[in-house]
Design a protein around this motif. Structure first.
Motif, PDB file in Angstrom:
ATOM      1  N   VAL A   1      59.988  47.213  27.007  1.00 32.58           N
ATOM      2  CA  VAL A   1      60.514  48.288  25.984  1.00 32.58           C
ATOM      3  C   VAL A   1      60.926  47.203  24.924  1.00 32.58           C
ATOM      4  O   VAL A   1      61.473  47.692  23.946  1.00 32.58           O
ATOM      5  CB  VAL A   1      61.661  48.894  26.427  1.00 32.58           C
ATOM      6  N   ALA A   2      60.573  46.005  24.848  1.00 27.63           N
ATOM      7  CA  ALA A   2      60.990  45.150  23.567  1.00 27.63           C
ATOM      8  C   ALA A   2      59.833  45.164  22.479  1.00 27.63           C
ATOM      9  O   ALA A   2      58.694  45.342  22.767  1.00 27.63           O
ATOM     10  CB  ALA A   2      61.469  43.769  24.168  1.00 27.63           C
ATOM     11  N   SER A   3      60.196  44.489  21.358  1.00 32.96           N
ATOM     12  CA  SER A   3      59.367  44.428  20.224  1.00 32.96           C
ATOM     13  C   SER A   3      59.067  43.106  19.909  1.00 32.96           C
ATOM     14  O   SER A   3      58.164  42.995  19.033  1.00 32.96           O
ATOM     15  CB  SER A   3      60.064  45.036  19.115  1.00 32.96           C
ATOM     16  N   ALA A   4      59.749  42.062  20.463  1.00 36.71           N
ATOM     17  CA  ALA A   4      59.301  40.554  20.423  1.00 36.71           C
ATOM     18  C   ALA A   4      60.007  40.054  21.628  1.00 36.71           C
ATOM     19  O   ALA A   4      60.873  40.490  22.153  1.00 36.71           O
ATOM     20  CB  ALA A   4      59.739  39.912  18.961  1.00 36.71           C
ATOM     21  N   LEU A   5      59.686  38.814  21.908  1.00 37.43           N
ATOM     22  CA  LEU A   5      59.824  37.988  22.950  1.00 37.43           C
ATOM     23  C   LEU A   5      60.240  36.614  22.582  1.00 37.43           C
ATOM     24  O   LEU A   5      59.435  35.918  21.882  1.00 37.43           O
ATOM     25  CB  LEU A   5      59.057  37.871  24.231  1.00 37.43           C
ATOM     26  N   VAL A   6      61.584  36.034  22.802  1.00 38.20           N
ATOM     27  CA  VAL A   6      61.896  34.830  22.386  1.00 38.20           C
ATOM     28  C   VAL A   6      61.904  33.796  23.815  1.00 38.20           C
ATOM     29  O   VAL A   6      62.729  34.547  24.724  1.00 38.20           O
ATOM     30  CB  VAL A   6      63.355  34.833  21.791  1.00 38.20           C
ATOM     31  N   LEU A   7      61.260  32.780  23.939  1.00 39.58           N
ATOM     32  CA  LEU A   7      61.339  31.908  25.092  1.00 39.58           C
ATOM     33  C   LEU A   7      61.931  30.760  24.520  1.00 39.58           C
ATOM     34  O   LEU A   7      61.202  29.933  23.693  1.00 39.58           O
ATOM     35  CB  LEU A   7      59.879  31.888  25.626  1.00 39.58           C
ATOM     36  N   ASN A   8      63.076  30.382  25.256  1.00 34.89           N
ATOM     37  CA  ASN A   8      63.781  29.050  24.685  1.00 34.89           C
ATOM     38  C   ASN A   8      64.105  28.126  25.830  1.00 34.89           C
ATOM     39  O   ASN A   8      64.560  28.332  26.894  1.00 34.89           O
ATOM     40  CB  ASN A   8      65.449  29.546  24.082  1.00 34.89           C
ATOM     41  N   LEU A   9      63.575  26.958  25.539  1.00 32.52           N
ATOM     42  CA  LEU A   9      63.370  25.752  26.413  1.00 32.52           C
ATOM     43  C   LEU A   9      64.525  25.064  26.802  1.00 32.52           C
ATOM     44  O   LEU A   9      64.653  24.208  27.678  1.00 32.52           O
ATOM     45  CB  LEU A   9      62.121  24.875  26.057  1.00 32.52           C
TER      46      LEU A   9
ATOM     47  N   ALA B   1      60.530  16.278  15.794  1.00 36.26           N
ATOM     48  CA  ALA B   1      60.304  15.695  17.128  1.00 36.26           C
ATOM     49  C   ALA B   1      59.666  16.583  18.295  1.00 36.26           C
ATOM     50  O   ALA B   1      58.682  16.081  18.999  1.00 36.26           O
ATOM     51  CB  ALA B   1      61.417  15.061  17.492  1.00 36.26           C
ATOM     52  N   GLU B   2      60.041  17.887  18.255  1.00 39.26           N
ATOM     53  CA  GLU B   2      59.699  18.728  19.352  1.00 39.26           C
ATOM     54  C   GLU B   2      58.387  19.131  19.088  1.00 39.26           C
ATOM     55  O   GLU B   2      57.452  19.243  19.960  1.00 39.26           O
ATOM     56  CB  GLU B   2      60.413  19.858  19.088  1.00 39.26           C
ATOM     57  N   CYS B   3      57.894  19.151  17.720  1.00 40.03           N
ATOM     58  CA  CYS B   3      56.548  19.579  17.212  1.00 40.03           C
ATOM     59  C   CYS B   3      55.561  18.278  17.466  1.00 40.03           C
ATOM     60  O   CYS B   3      54.398  18.588  18.069  1.00 40.03           O
ATOM     61  CB  CYS B   3      56.342  20.114  16.072  1.00 40.03           C
ATOM     62  N   LYS B   4      56.210  17.208  17.303  1.00 39.91           N
ATOM     63  CA  LYS B   4      55.192  16.039  17.746  1.00 39.91           C
ATOM     64  C   LYS B   4      54.871  15.850  19.155  1.00 39.91           C
ATOM     65  O   LYS B   4      53.648  15.719  19.594  1.00 39.91           O
ATOM     66  CB  LYS B   4      56.131  14.745  17.358  1.00 39.91           C
ATOM     67  N   ALA B   5      55.746  16.178  19.956  1.00 42.68           N
ATOM     68  CA  ALA B   5      55.672  16.309  21.370  1.00 42.68           C
ATOM     69  C   ALA B   5      54.638  17.297  21.685  1.00 42.68           C
ATOM     70  O   ALA B   5      53.751  17.018  22.603  1.00 42.68           O
ATOM     71  CB  ALA B   5      56.880  16.356  22.073  1.00 42.68           C
ATOM     72  N   LEU B   6      54.655  18.466  21.116  1.00 39.95           N
ATOM     73  CA  LEU B   6      53.549  19.470  21.459  1.00 39.95           C
ATOM     74  C   LEU B   6      52.380  18.816  21.090  1.00 39.95           C
ATOM     75  O   LEU B   6      51.278  19.508  21.985  1.00 39.95           O
ATOM     76  CB  LEU B   6      53.929  20.790  20.725  1.00 39.95           C
ATOM     77  N   LEU B   7      52.132  18.361  19.750  1.00 41.25           N
ATOM     78  CA  LEU B   7      50.580  17.860  19.612  1.00 41.25           C
ATOM     79  C   LEU B   7      50.186  16.967  20.670  1.00 41.25           C
ATOM     80  O   LEU B   7      48.974  16.923  20.868  1.00 41.25           O
ATOM     81  CB  LEU B   7      50.985  17.218  18.172  1.00 41.25           C
TER      82      LEU B   7
ATOM     83  N   LEU C   1      59.940  18.009  32.701  1.00 42.54           N
ATOM     84  CA  LEU C   1      60.256  19.509  33.153  1.00 42.54           C
ATOM     85  C   LEU C   1      59.903  20.341  31.821  1.00 42.54           C
ATOM     86  O   LEU C   1      59.169  21.213  32.137  1.00 42.54           O
ATOM     87  CB  LEU C   1      61.623  19.709  33.762  1.00 42.54           C
ATOM     88  N   ARG C   2      60.277  19.814  30.768  1.00 43.14           N
ATOM     89  CA  ARG C   2      60.205  20.622  29.680  1.00 43.14           C
ATOM     90  C   ARG C   2      58.828  20.335  29.000  1.00 43.14           C
ATOM     91  O   ARG C   2      58.221  21.510  28.482  1.00 43.14           O
ATOM     92  CB  ARG C   2      61.013  20.257  28.257  1.00 43.14           C
ATOM     93  N   MET C   3      57.990  19.296  29.171  1.00 46.89           N
ATOM     94  CA  MET C   3      56.883  18.961  28.686  1.00 46.89           C
ATOM     95  C   MET C   3      55.949  19.789  29.525  1.00 46.89           C
ATOM     96  O   MET C   3      54.979  20.500  29.204  1.00 46.89           O
ATOM     97  CB  MET C   3      56.598  17.686  28.934  1.00 46.89           C
ATOM     98  N   GLU C   4      56.210  19.842  30.936  1.00 47.51           N
ATOM     99  CA  GLU C   4      55.215  20.436  31.705  1.00 47.51           C
ATOM    100  C   GLU C   4      55.322  22.233  31.610  1.00 47.51           C
ATOM    101  O   GLU C   4      54.375  22.719  31.737  1.00 47.51           O
ATOM    102  CB  GLU C   4      55.369  20.084  33.349  1.00 47.51           C
ATOM    103  N   THR C   5      56.181  22.371  31.480  1.00 44.30           N
ATOM    104  CA  THR C   5      56.713  23.890  31.063  1.00 44.30           C
ATOM    105  C   THR C   5      56.069  24.402  29.829  1.00 44.30           C
ATOM    106  O   THR C   5      55.383  25.548  29.766  1.00 44.30           O
ATOM    107  CB  THR C   5      58.145  24.481  30.945  1.00 44.30           C
ATOM    108  N   ALA C   6      56.055  23.511  28.860  1.00 40.11           N
ATOM    109  CA  ALA C   6      55.510  23.955  27.536  1.00 40.11           C
ATOM    110  C   ALA C   6      53.896  23.900  27.691  1.00 40.11           C
ATOM    111  O   ALA C   6      53.276  25.053  27.259  1.00 40.11           O
ATOM    112  CB  ALA C   6      55.971  23.009  26.539  1.00 40.11           C
ATOM    113  N   LYS C   7      53.287  23.040  28.393  1.00 35.77           N
ATOM    114  CA  LYS C   7      51.995  23.177  28.651  1.00 35.77           C
ATOM    115  C   LYS C   7      51.767  24.336  29.534  1.00 35.77           C
ATOM    116  O   LYS C   7      50.770  24.861  29.156  1.00 35.77           O
ATOM    117  CB  LYS C   7      51.691  21.825  29.509  1.00 35.77           C
TER     118      LYS C   7
END
Lengths: 270, 270, 270
Positions: C61-69, C128-134, C106-112
């Motif tokens: 029933v939502a219009s958007a979803l936020v996932l916060n690590l 820094a967070e975006c660099k890690a994702l790259l 844990l956060r890296m593997e979860t994002a993956k």
């Protein structure tokens, strides 16, 4: 009679501040800080333990128990059941906030279990939540006419009788029904729906006031009226440029500064 | 000597703001937001991870560790033990807030495990909590005379010796005892007990100040004095109609605006 | 073109307030209250359920979803995966806040896992967070030149292309990149880094604005600009003696009072 209710309700505040009852909460992490602060601001003492291993010991020294269905999970539900049974043994009020109960099966089934396995003293919710509760209690869920203001009171009484507890439905006008007695509260404003946790905080106040004499009908009226009056004082204090952030702080100010006379003089009940 | 303590304590603030130490917390959801904000306001950087899978990595880059016993559960306790061992390997201060430790078996046993399995550097609690800790450390729990102000200091020293760490007992007068050194702090006010989380926030400040030079006695004095001074500034700023909501905001303002000279000039220690 | 972006972004605010979209969050307990309040203040409606047994029904029933690590744990990660799949079926935006993603495995593997198992619509993080994702997306992690302002834009575009989603990097200048389009936002101030949860709250705003037309590039620009403008208004309102506590309240005031014209007139984009 209404004059007596208002006087009784306001008088609890003085006794509450003199006795500082311990109010145990098992609640959600969105409003847990707000609930602790409003419990302190009105003059009681909050405790928020939620692990199955210790809730029993905490409830054993508490004067009321708040069970809040926001953000439920199996671990917390188990703790709520343990706490509820301990509270029933002690004879202290159990105040249920059925947050979003109609929205998910988990919440519906949890509420059902609560009503079958413990003695809930007061339910404080909005109309949609209370309609959902009537559904599983075998009442006339889905009857649209209960949305009309004039039918809400009959609905509240029916639900109170079905559930065997005080039912407090908050909204534009708040209704507190015991199955026999009924009280309408005309305080409050729309800003209260603009910040998170005002429903949860109202439930905490209901528990605080109910704990004093273990009188839940008057306690519910007093808690809801205190929140409504505080909302009015907070709104009135806002200056140009101030908004919901400041309103939230002033709401807490108004609760902490609330006097018995203020509550009595500003309370609009019928 | 006391003049030196005050000067040393105040001087840490400048170094703290220059180095922005990372303070890892494993804590309760009631005051977690307040602890993060006060850590930022004093000039440090908070991190609040609490899962067993990642706390070790977080502590590895932290300058102090806060373990807060409010709302414990087995999952968090396990994470605290892992974090505590990692902190001990690193040699960073571990500051324990034994919230409500005497109230439940789970908290008592957890505190016992902490003292046997890790090197706690500082305990920051109220008198009841510290009495409970003396109980399991083989001390003279139950001796009522420790409730008298004049005996509290001996009690604090005894507990510090038994536990092998700095003991900070906050109350009307705060006491910091190292087992040999002792300092009394006369700042603060009763409004600090009217909002939730001021104990937890004081513990965070103790960790922030202790992290700078890994000097926990002075760090505890500085953290407690900063909170007391901020409480006084916040109370003094209140205008008619303002209450506990505004006090809480002004407390954070006072911490964020705290200067070394203010802290030094207003700190009342003996 | 930039004029059009600003006009489109500001116009969403009016539609947002008219439709009150439901924004589901699975997030950390540090900023959960702030995220709920900012979602309400901007005119949307927050829900924060995080149990595997009910997140699917809430997202439905939502219009958007936020996932916060922030503060991840296996239970929440499982709920996030269920919620993400349900959101993808519904076609609603999924906004990821990769809090501290480079800090732990844990956060890296979860994002993956998130990027391989669901369709993330927007990532909102710091550099820094975006660099890690790259890093895990097979890009050129570790290239130090991306720290230079002039290279950040190319980096953002590369990451957006690699991840197949909008990338919003907040900092002194904020950058929103879709892989083809790019927008710089020059609002905001350093006080926003002095209180906890401003990143998380910005992510909530991005989700609120993105939910209206399911247009994530403009939605990200609007959400970030709204936070920046509110930060400026809040800072400007501070009087002597006020600090980070008051700033945080005024920030919420500014969001709740934000008008389409204010947002349009104060938004500095290029």
């Amino acid at each position: 009679m209404q004059m007596n209710i208002a006087q009784e309700a306001a008088a609890i505040l003085t006794r509450l501040r003199a006795t500082r009852p311990l109010i145990h909460h098992i609640t959600n992490s969105v409003s847990i800080n707000d609930c602790a602060n409003i419990t302190l601001a009105i003059g009681a003492s909050p405790v928020m333990a939620d692990d199955v291993q210790e809730v029993g010991e905490m409830v054993a020294v508490a004067s009321a128990l708040v069970l809040n269905l926001g953000m439920p999970n199996p671990r917390k539900i188990e703790a709520m059941l343990i706490a509820g049974k301990r509270a029933a043994q002690k004879g202290i009020p159990i105040v249920l906030d059925p947050v979003g109960v109609g929205a998910t099966k988990l919440r519906m089934e949890t509420a059902k279990r609560f009503f079958s396995e413990m003695n809930i003293s007061v339910v404080r919710g909005n109309l949609a939540e209370c309609k959902a509760l009537l559904g599983f209690s075998g009442g006339s869920q889905g009857v649209d006419c209960i949305l009309k203001e004039e039918y809400k009171e009959n609905f509240a009484q029916e639900l109170a009788q079905k559930l065997g507890c005080v039912v407090a439905i908050t909204g534009a006008t708040d209704i507190v029904a015991s199955g026999s007695q009924l009280c309408r509260i005309h305080n409050g404003n729309s800003l209260l729906t603009g910040i998170t946790g005002t429903g949860c905080m109202t439930t905490s106040l209901v528990a605080c006031f109910s704990s004093v004499n273990r009188e839940t009908f008057i306690g519910a009226v007093a808690g809801i009226a205190a929140m409504g009056v505080a909302g009015e004082i907070a709104e009135h204090s806002l200056k140009p440029g101030e908004g919901l952030g400041t309103f939230r702080i002033r709401l807490m100010d108004a609760i902490s500064n609330m006097k018995q006379e203020t509550l009595l003089n500003r309370m609009k009940i019928s």
